[in-house]
Design a protein around this motif. Structure first.
Motif, mmCIF file in Angstrom:
data_model
loop_
_atom_site.group_PDB
_atom_site.id
_atom_site.type_symbol
_atom_site.label_atom_id
_atom_site.label_comp_id
_atom_site.label_asym_id
_atom_site.label_seq_id
_atom_site.Cartn_x
_atom_site.Cartn_y
_atom_site.Cartn_z
ATOM 1 N N CYS A 46 0.831 -1.214 0.000
ATOM 2 C CA CYS A 46 0.000 0.000 0.000
ATOM 3 C C CYS A 46 0.866 1.264 0.000
ATOM 4 O O CYS A 46 0.545 2.247 -0.677
ATOM 5 C CB CYS A 46 -0.917 0.018 1.224
ATOM 6 N N LEU A 47 1.953 1.245 0.764
ATOM 7 C CA LEU A 47 2.817 2.434 0.864
ATOM 8 C C LEU A 47 3.491 2.771 -0.467
ATOM 9 O O LEU A 47 3.920 3.907 -0.672
ATOM 10 C CB LEU A 47 3.876 2.233 1.940
ATOM 11 N N ARG A 48 3.579 1.779 -1.363
ATOM 12 C CA ARG A 48 4.193 2.046 -2.668
ATOM 13 C C ARG A 48 3.272 2.836 -3.586
ATOM 14 O O ARG A 48 3.694 3.347 -4.614
ATOM 15 C CB ARG A 48 4.605 0.725 -3.342
ATOM 16 N N SER A 49 1.988 2.919 -3.214
ATOM 17 C CA SER A 49 1.044 3.727 -3.998
ATOM 18 C C SER A 49 1.051 5.157 -3.463
ATOM 19 O O SER A 49 0.815 5.383 -2.273
ATOM 20 C CB SER A 49 -0.368 3.153 -3.888
ATOM 21 N N PRO A 50 1.310 6.146 -4.331
ATOM 22 C CA PRO A 50 1.336 7.540 -3.847
ATOM 23 C C PRO A 50 -0.004 7.980 -3.265
ATOM 24 O O PRO A 50 -0.042 8.767 -2.318
ATOM 25 C CB PRO A 50 1.700 8.355 -5.096
ATOM 26 N N PHE A 51 -1.135 7.462 -3.811
ATOM 27 C CA PHE A 51 -2.466 7.846 -3.299
ATOM 28 C C PHE A 51 -2.647 7.351 -1.870
ATOM 29 O O PHE A 51 -3.133 8.073 -0.999
ATOM 30 C CB PHE A 51 -3.577 7.258 -4.182
ATOM 31 N N CYS A 52 -2.236 6.088 -1.636
ATOM 32 C CA CYS A 52 -2.406 5.513 -0.303
ATOM 33 C C CYS A 52 -1.455 6.179 0.688
ATOM 34 O O CYS A 52 -1.832 6.467 1.827
ATOM 35 C CB CYS A 52 -2.157 4.009 -0.349
ATOM 36 N N GLU A 53 -0.228 6.422 0.265
ATOM 37 C CA GLU A 53 0.749 7.056 1.153
ATOM 38 C C GLU A 53 0.273 8.450 1.568
ATOM 39 O O GLU A 53 0.456 8.877 2.708
ATOM 40 C CB GLU A 53 2.114 7.130 0.453
ATOM 41 N N GLU A 54 -0.388 9.136 0.643
ATOM 42 C CA GLU A 54 -0.915 10.483 0.932
ATOM 43 C C GLU A 54 -1.945 10.432 2.057
ATOM 44 O O GLU A 54 -2.006 11.319 2.912
ATOM 45 C CB GLU A 54 -1.562 11.028 -0.358
ATOM 46 N N ILE A 55 -2.766 9.345 2.071
ATOM 47 C CA ILE A 55 -3.780 9.198 3.123
ATOM 48 C C ILE A 55 -3.128 8.813 4.446
ATOM 49 O O ILE A 55 -3.394 9.413 5.497
ATOM 50 C CB ILE A 55 -4.829 8.137 2.706
ATOM 51 N N ILE A 56 -2.238 7.800 4.412
ATOM 52 C CA ILE A 56 -1.609 7.303 5.643
ATOM 53 C C ILE A 56 -0.741 8.382 6.297
ATOM 54 O O ILE A 56 -0.684 8.487 7.525
ATOM 55 C CB ILE A 56 -0.786 6.028 5.333
ATOM 56 N N LEU A 101 -8.322 9.282 10.860
ATOM 57 C CA LEU A 101 -8.010 8.183 9.939
ATOM 58 C C LEU A 101 -8.998 7.034 10.126
ATOM 59 O O LEU A 101 -9.563 6.850 11.215
ATOM 60 C CB LEU A 101 -6.599 7.660 10.184
ATOM 61 N N ALA A 102 -9.193 6.265 9.064
ATOM 62 C CA ALA A 102 -10.069 5.084 9.131
ATOM 63 C C ALA A 102 -9.468 3.994 8.252
ATOM 64 O O ALA A 102 -8.860 4.282 7.220
ATOM 65 C CB ALA A 102 -11.479 5.430 8.665
ATOM 66 N N ILE A 152 -9.028 -4.042 1.389
ATOM 67 C CA ILE A 152 -8.621 -3.074 2.428
ATOM 68 C C ILE A 152 -8.934 -1.680 1.904
ATOM 69 O O ILE A 152 -8.678 -1.386 0.727
ATOM 70 C CB ILE A 152 -7.110 -3.187 2.728
ATOM 71 N N MET A 153 -9.502 -0.836 2.767
ATOM 72 C CA MET A 153 -9.737 0.554 2.371
ATOM 73 C C MET A 153 -9.192 1.478 3.461
ATOM 74 O O MET A 153 -9.590 1.386 4.620
ATOM 75 C CB MET A 153 -11.215 0.835 2.136
ATOM 76 N N PHE A 154 -8.255 2.336 3.070
ATOM 77 C CA PHE A 154 -7.747 3.389 3.953
ATOM 78 C C PHE A 154 -8.471 4.681 3.595
ATOM 79 O O PHE A 154 -8.718 4.952 2.407
ATOM 80 C CB PHE A 154 -6.245 3.606 3.740
ATOM 81 N N SER A 155 -8.811 5.461 4.597
ATOM 82 C CA SER A 155 -9.416 6.769 4.303
ATOM 83 C C SER A 155 -9.028 7.761 5.394
ATOM 84 O O SER A 155 -8.583 7.374 6.480
ATOM 85 C CB SER A 155 -10.940 6.648 4.203
ATOM 86 N N CYS A 156 -9.223 9.033 5.071
ATOM 87 C CA CYS A 156 -8.974 10.078 6.070
ATOM 88 C C CYS A 156 -9.924 11.233 5.800
ATOM 89 O O CYS A 156 -10.432 11.395 4.680
ATOM 90 C CB CYS A 156 -7.524 10.557 6.012
ATOM 91 N N LYS A 157 -10.205 12.008 6.852
ATOM 92 C CA LYS A 157 -10.936 13.266 6.674
ATOM 93 C C LYS A 157 -10.191 14.329 7.482
ATOM 94 O O LYS A 157 -9.645 14.035 8.551
ATOM 95 C CB LYS A 157 -12.396 13.134 7.109
ATOM 96 N N TYR A 158 -10.138 15.514 6.945
ATOM 97 C CA TYR A 158 -9.407 16.591 7.626
ATOM 98 C C TYR A 158 -9.998 17.931 7.198
ATOM 99 O O TYR A 158 -10.638 18.043 6.149
ATOM 100 C CB TYR A 158 -7.909 16.527 7.302
ATOM 101 N N ARG A 159 -9.763 18.955 8.048
ATOM 102 C CA ARG A 159 -10.262 20.288 7.727
ATOM 103 C C ARG A 159 -9.373 20.909 6.656
ATOM 104 O O ARG A 159 -8.146 20.898 6.769
ATOM 105 C CB ARG A 159 -10.252 21.176 8.977
ATOM 106 N N SER A 160 -10.012 21.380 5.605
ATOM 107 C CA SER A 160 -9.256 22.023 4.518
ATOM 108 C C SER A 160 -8.841 23.419 4.954
ATOM 109 O O SER A 160 -9.684 24.240 5.327
ATOM 110 C CB SER A 160 -10.118 22.123 3.263
ATOM 111 N N VAL A 161 -7.560 23.667 4.961
ATOM 112 C CA VAL A 161 -7.033 24.983 5.335
ATOM 113 C C VAL A 161 -6.348 25.578 4.112
ATOM 114 O O VAL A 161 -5.376 25.032 3.602
ATOM 115 C CB VAL A 161 -6.033 24.867 6.511
ATOM 116 N N LEU A 162 -6.885 26.704 3.635
ATOM 117 C CA LEU A 162 -6.302 27.335 2.429
ATOM 118 C C LEU A 162 -5.196 28.299 2.830
ATOM 119 O O LEU A 162 -5.277 28.980 3.822
ATOM 120 C CB LEU A 162 -7.385 28.078 1.657
#
Length: 662
Positions: free
Chosen positions: A615-625, A634-635, A652-662
């Motif tokens: 999973c860590l080899r995928s840039p999308f997954c690494e961005e979430i983790i 995190l979930a 397996i599904m990794f996900s995250c939610k966070y407050r968007s700060v501009l």
């Protein structure tokens, strides 16, 4: 619970015999005399029963008695009441060991005992494993007349400590002889061998095929007292099929004992006749195959470069006609649809046959079905043969296709012919299906031609358990192939009678009968929880190394379940469902001003650490983790879907939610 009087008296008798055997009464008298001397002399006080029991317990006599009286507990009851604890590493749960077997006295059984091994020289230097240490293990798998058995895993060693017994019913398949006790003469005509496959499992759970052996059990019919001991030399597989890997000590015994044993001359004559008959059939088929091949080459000289495969080597390096690797296989209640069968075959691991040395050559090895299933992985030919057999079992007209993919890489896949002429290709490694619409090369340029979606380039031949066709069309390109199998100018057939003589089940041949499929022993809920817990630990440790804290959102994790179920449903049925509800639930769980990211991934193994590294080899997954931001939650959700033979699709599904700060 009150016992009936006769049972109570029987139990008292057993306990009394045990106490006499251990001389408990004598030991109690000694303790009593000693206690009186020590404790009663000064005060002359009375000695109570409690004092005596304390003295007996202090000297360990009560413990000795309790150890000798073994109490049998209901294993299933224990399993139902105690919830399994999550383990820190994955442990493959073996099916519960049966303590007792009911023997039907009207049937004949072969009791096969494996009493240790020796001369496994590859493991000569291995030291004894420490208690609790995870080590490589050997497991012996057996198949005999539609019955399958599996030994307890034993640590790999020069002299592996196998001590297992298997009770094989000798006339399991006979429908008319159910009430008749078979005698030695009748059993001599049962030519099915006991197929034994030795599997090595390393510390990471990876399996390797060590040996595949066909045991001729009928020597016991000529043994005195119906008991014989055999030292079985196991040879390696593939390129090592002439090299000894070790010896197993096997004891064979008939139950009930034979009234009359046969003479060794009778059994040896029967074996010689069978070998002679098989050799003659195979010789005649070889003569026919050579003639067929000469005729095929006379049609067009370029046919000699087409992939027309008539014979293939098994794991022991023995040549068999390819049609003998296929047989209609019914999965009972374990698989419900052809598409589910395709999904099951696709989640069995893919591994090319190992080759020693470089050069990029492909080592050919078409495994017998038992070796493929016990190892739980194999090459594309093994997958295609199994899928074709299952589709035939579901009543479809299925064939294995031999040809090439892109860049001329040899490949096999499965094809089904519909009653309306529809040709469907099934990729056994992925479960994908493709409808074949041929391109007509004679059409004018303006006519729109179908664009093929399948990855196949050329096709040399197709076959199943009864038919074999060589492609004799001007081009062997799949996209222009017409699958009119009745047109001998397009497909050169082999004689059905010739194929039947060497491939039909029940004939005297060197091809083993197919084993039945076994239900999964993996508990999907427990396994899902274990992998999820391990992934949480791995993610937390990874983030800690980056200087990040980790807060898990259990509610968000739970909401990911429908998506994983939908992905597996889509893989099995090609139908997507439930996406609207999942999206709606996520929108409600993610507050305004927050961003949600999710990454699903699919594996066919249950090793959490290996999955996390992938999973860590995928840039999308690494961005979430490795997500940074305000109010990061995190979930992770794991869902294990089990299939026969303990094959698993792990989502397996990794996900995250966070407050968007501009």
């Amino acid at each position: 619970m009150a016992l009936p009087p006769e049972k109570a008296s029987e139990l008292k008798q057993i306990i009394h015999q045990q106490l006499v055997k251990m001389d408990v009464h004598g030991r109690i008298r000694e303790v009593l005399a000693e206690t009186i001397r020590e404790e009663l002399a000064p005060e002359h006080q009375q000695l109570t029963t409690d004092d005596l029991i304390k003295a007996l317990r202090r000297r360990g006599i009560i413990d000795d008695v309790m150890k000798e009286l073994k109490f049998v507990t209901d294993v299933n009851e224990k399993e139902r009441t105690s919830a399994p604890k999550p383990s820190t590493h994955f442990v493959d749960r073996e099916p519960p060991v049966l303590q007792k077997t009911n023997i039907d006295p009207t049937r004949r059984y072969l009791y096969l005992q494996v009493l240790g091994g020796k001369a496994f020289l590859e493991h000569l230097q291995e030291s004894e494993p420490l208690p609790g240490q995870i080590c490589s293990t050997f497991t012996l798998c057996l198949h005999f007349r539609n019955q399958r058995f599996r030994s307890k895993p034993v640590p790999c060693a020069c002299e592996p400590d196998f001590h297992d017994g298997f009770l094989l019913e000798v006339h399991k398949d006979s429908l008319g002889d159910g009430s008749k006790m078979v005698d030695a003469t009748t059993m001599l005509s049962i030519c099915d061998p006991v197929h034994m496959v030795l599997i090595k499992t390393d510390t990471f759970g990876e399996t390797t095929l060590v040996a595949s052996y066909f045991l001729e059990w009928r020597s016991v019919l000529a043994a005195e007292n119906g008991v014989t001991n055999v030292a079985v030399e196991l040879l390696g597989v593939g390129t090592e099929s002439k090299v000894s890997v070790g010896v197993l000590n096997i004891r064979l015994e008939m139950y009930p004992q034979l009234n009359k044993t046969l003479s060794p001359e009778v059994t040896n004559t029967q074996f010689a006749l069978e070998r002679q008959k098989t050799a003659e059939k195979e010789r005649l088929f070889l003569v026919y195959a050579k003639q067929w091949w000469r005729e095929y080459l006379q049609i067009r000289p370029t046919h000699n470069v087409r992939l027309v495969k008539i014979f293939a080597q098994d794991e022991n390096g023995v040549n068999h006609p390819v049609c003998s690797y296929i047989r209609p296989l019914r999965a009972g209640r374990l698989l419900d649809t052809p598409r589910q069968a395709a999904r099951f075959v696709s989640v069995l691991g893919y591994e090319r046959a190992p080759v020693i040395g470089g050069g990029g050559g492909k080592q050919e090895q078409w495994c017998t079905l038992l070796a493929f299933l016990c190892r739980n992985k194999g090459d594309c030919e093994d997958h295609a043969n199994l899928l074709c057999s299952l589709l035939l079992g579901f009543g479809l007209e299925a064939f294995v296709c031999v040809g090439t993919k892109a860049k001329g890489v040899p490949h096999t896949w499965v094809m089904t012919c519909g009653t309306d002429g529809t040709i469907t290709f099934w990729e056994s490694l992925t479960g994908h299906r493709y409808i074949h619409r041929p391109i007509n090369p004679d059409d004018p340029p303006l006519v729109e031609q179908p664009k093929p979606l399948y990855p196949y380039r050329t096709i040399g031949c197709i076959f199943n358990h009864q038919k074999f066709f060589g492609n004799c069309q001007p081009s062997d390109a799949v996209e222009v192939c017409v699958f009119d199998l009745h047109d001998e100018s397009k497909w050169k057939p082999m004689s059905g009678e010739a194929i039947k003589s060497v491939c039909a089940p029940g004939t005297t041949s060197s091809v083993p009968p197919f084993p039945p499929l076994c239900a999964s022993t993996v508990d999907p809920a427990v396994t899902s929880n274990e992998i999820e817990l391990q992934l949480r630990i791995l993610v937390s440790e990874h983030r800690k190394d980056l200087g990040l804290s980790t807060v898990w959102d259990d509610h968000l994790s739970y909401l990911l379940s429908p998506a994983l179920a939908a992905y597996e449903l889509e893989r099995t049925t090609s139908i997507s469902a439930g996406n609207e509800e999942f999206q709606d639930a996520v929108r409600r769980a993610v507050p305004d001003g927050h961003t949600f990211k999710g990454f699903p991934i699919h594996f066919v193994y249950r090793n959490a650490r290996r999955a996390f590294a992938t999973c860590l080899r995928s840039p999308f997954c690494e961005e979430i983790i490795c997500c940074r931001g305000d109010q990061v939650r995190l979930a992770v959700r794991v869902r294990v879907f089990t299939y026969p033979e303990s094959a698993c699709a792990v989502w397996i599904m990794f996900s995250c939610k966070y407050r968007s700060v501009l």
